[in-house]
Design an enzyme around this catalytic site. Structure first.
Site, PDB file in Angstrom:
ATOM      1  N   SER A  31      12.540  22.700 -61.942  1.00  0.00           N
ATOM      2  CA  SER A  31      12.057  22.406 -63.291  1.00  0.00           C
ATOM      3  C   SER A  31      11.322  23.581 -63.892  1.00  0.00           C
ATOM      4  O   SER A  31      10.361  24.076 -63.300  1.00  0.00           O
ATOM      5  CB  SER A  31      11.052  21.243 -63.266  1.00  0.00           C
ATOM      6  OG  SER A  31      11.656  20.084 -62.871  1.00  0.00           O
ATOM      7  N   HIS A  62      16.392  20.799 -67.929  1.00  0.00           N
ATOM      8  CA  HIS A  62      17.353  21.175 -66.881  1.00  0.00           C
ATOM      9  C   HIS A  62      18.694  21.443 -67.557  1.00  0.00           C
ATOM     10  O   HIS A  62      19.319  20.514 -68.059  1.00  0.00           O
ATOM     11  CB  HIS A  62      17.569  20.026 -65.891  1.00  0.00           C
ATOM     12  CG  HIS A  62      16.364  19.695 -65.069  1.00  0.00           C
ATOM     13  ND1 HIS A  62      16.185  20.171 -63.799  1.00  0.00           N
ATOM     14  CD2 HIS A  62      15.290  18.936 -65.334  1.00  0.00           C
ATOM     15  CE1 HIS A  62      15.040  19.703 -63.322  1.00  0.00           C
ATOM     16  NE2 HIS A  62      14.480  18.952 -64.240  1.00  0.00           N
ATOM     17  N   SER A 213      12.748  16.363 -55.111  1.00  0.00           N
ATOM     18  CA  SER A 213      14.088  16.943 -54.961  1.00  0.00           C
ATOM     19  C   SER A 213      14.411  17.490 -53.572  1.00  0.00           C
ATOM     20  O   SER A 213      15.236  16.939 -52.841  1.00  0.00           O
ATOM     21  CB  SER A 213      14.273  18.067 -55.985  1.00  0.00           C
ATOM     22  OG  SER A 213      13.288  19.053 -55.810  1.00  0.00           O
ATOM     23  N   HIS A 248       4.972  15.510 -67.371  1.00  0.00           N
ATOM     24  CA  HIS A 248       6.075  16.455 -67.228  1.00  0.00           C
ATOM     25  C   HIS A 248       5.812  17.715 -68.069  1.00  0.00           C
ATOM     26  O   HIS A 248       6.230  18.808 -67.718  1.00  0.00           O
ATOM     27  CB  HIS A 248       7.390  15.782 -67.650  1.00  0.00           C
ATOM     28  CG  HIS A 248       8.616  16.591 -67.347  1.00  0.00           C
ATOM     29  ND1 HIS A 248       8.886  17.106 -66.089  1.00  0.00           N
ATOM     30  CD2 HIS A 248       9.654  16.990 -68.127  1.00  0.00           C
ATOM     31  CE1 HIS A 248      10.025  17.778 -66.122  1.00  0.00           C
ATOM     32  NE2 HIS A 248      10.508  17.725 -67.351  1.00  0.00           N
TER      33      HIS A 248
END
Ligand code: HPA
Length: 275
Positions: A31, A62, A213, A248
């Protein structure tokens, strides 16, 4: 031939219609770290959306494509954008790109991500080389029929992150005067961030950073015998550590702030990992 292998093979064939480039090192950009792809002397790029049967990322920030090219003289394939389990894909779909990059020729894998700092000595903006991971809070990517063409049913995971690659990364950081932590990464399912209680539990288990991830990708790569290393950018302190709410936006802002150092570090690591 297993059904999954057939699918992977079909994805490779579609890519091979566009480029015959054979990468040595595969790189996954996390990210906010996607602009490293511009560092490569590009030979070809393939949008994930142009590959039939390939998973496509839905997260803002992304991009979704493979970039083929050279970093220095090293042939690389760079994943600009990855798909995550929390997007609703199966684990098998999540690691398709990793498997495809191996099948295209990559022998080594460099994983990068943004992660929350659990270790109280860490600060947002720090880099952490992953020396080990805890993946048992997400389903195994190897669940289901084994893909015999790729690896064994019960692969050993006692050394997921390659000692030599870790050493190269630490030396690269040292040379560039970029501080580098060494720590344990724990993977969660997301997409919600963790609770402070979960973070306290992860700290007790020995985790230094948390993300959504990398560990599953590392497992898929080790299953295929790739050499793996992982670098986390600590984008925020994990829930309850600083008392601040998580967002985020903060993750992206921190990744942006450190992206210059990150690019230098990754470049140096790739050049020194050649061979
Ligand atoms: N938790 C999980 N994943 C993350 C975080 C976090 O705090 N920061 C960036 N990715």
């Amino acid at each position: 031939m297993s059904e999954i292998y057939k699918k992977l093979d079909y994805c490779c064939k579609q890519i091979r219609e566009k480029t015959d480039f054979v990468p040595k090192i595969a790189v996954v950009l996390g990210s906010g770290l996607g602009d490293f792809a511009e560092e490569a002397k590009q030979v070809a790029s393939v949008e994930y959306s142009s590959i039939k049967g390939f998973p496509i990322s839905t997260v803002s920030g992304h991009n979704g494509r493979f970039v083929f090219g050279y970093v220095g003289s090293v042939p690389v394939v760079i994943m600009q954008g990855r798909v995550h389990y929390y997007e609703g894909y199966s684990m098998e779909e999540v690691v398709m790109p990793i498997r495809v990059m191996r099948m295209l020729g990559a022998q080594k894998l460099i994983l990068t991500n943004a992660a929350g700092g659990i270790n109280k000595n860490y600060n947002p903006g720090d880099f952490m080389i992953i020396k080990g991971h805890i993946s048992c809070f997400v389903p195994s990517v190897l669940r289901g029929e084994n893909i015999d063409e790729l690896g064994v049913r019960f692969p050993d995971m006692s050394r997921v992150y390659d000692e030599q690659m870790i050493k190269t990364a630490l030396e690269a950081a040292d040379k560039l005067n970029i501080p580098m932590r060494e720590g344990v990464y724990v993977q969660t399912q997301g997409p919600n961030y963790e609770t402070p209680e979960e973070i306290r539990a992860f700290a007790t288990l020995g985790a230094d950073a948390v993300g959504m991830s990398t560990a599953c990708e590392a497992i898929a790569a080790r299953h295929m015998g790739m050499k793996v290393c992982g670098i986390s950018c600590i984008s925020n302190m994990a829930a309850g550590i600083s008392g601040q709410e998580l967002s985020h936006e903060e993750v992206k802002a921190t990744a942006d702030r450190v992206s210059k150092d990150f690019k230098k570090l990754l470049r140096e690591l790739i050049i020194n990992e050649n061979g």
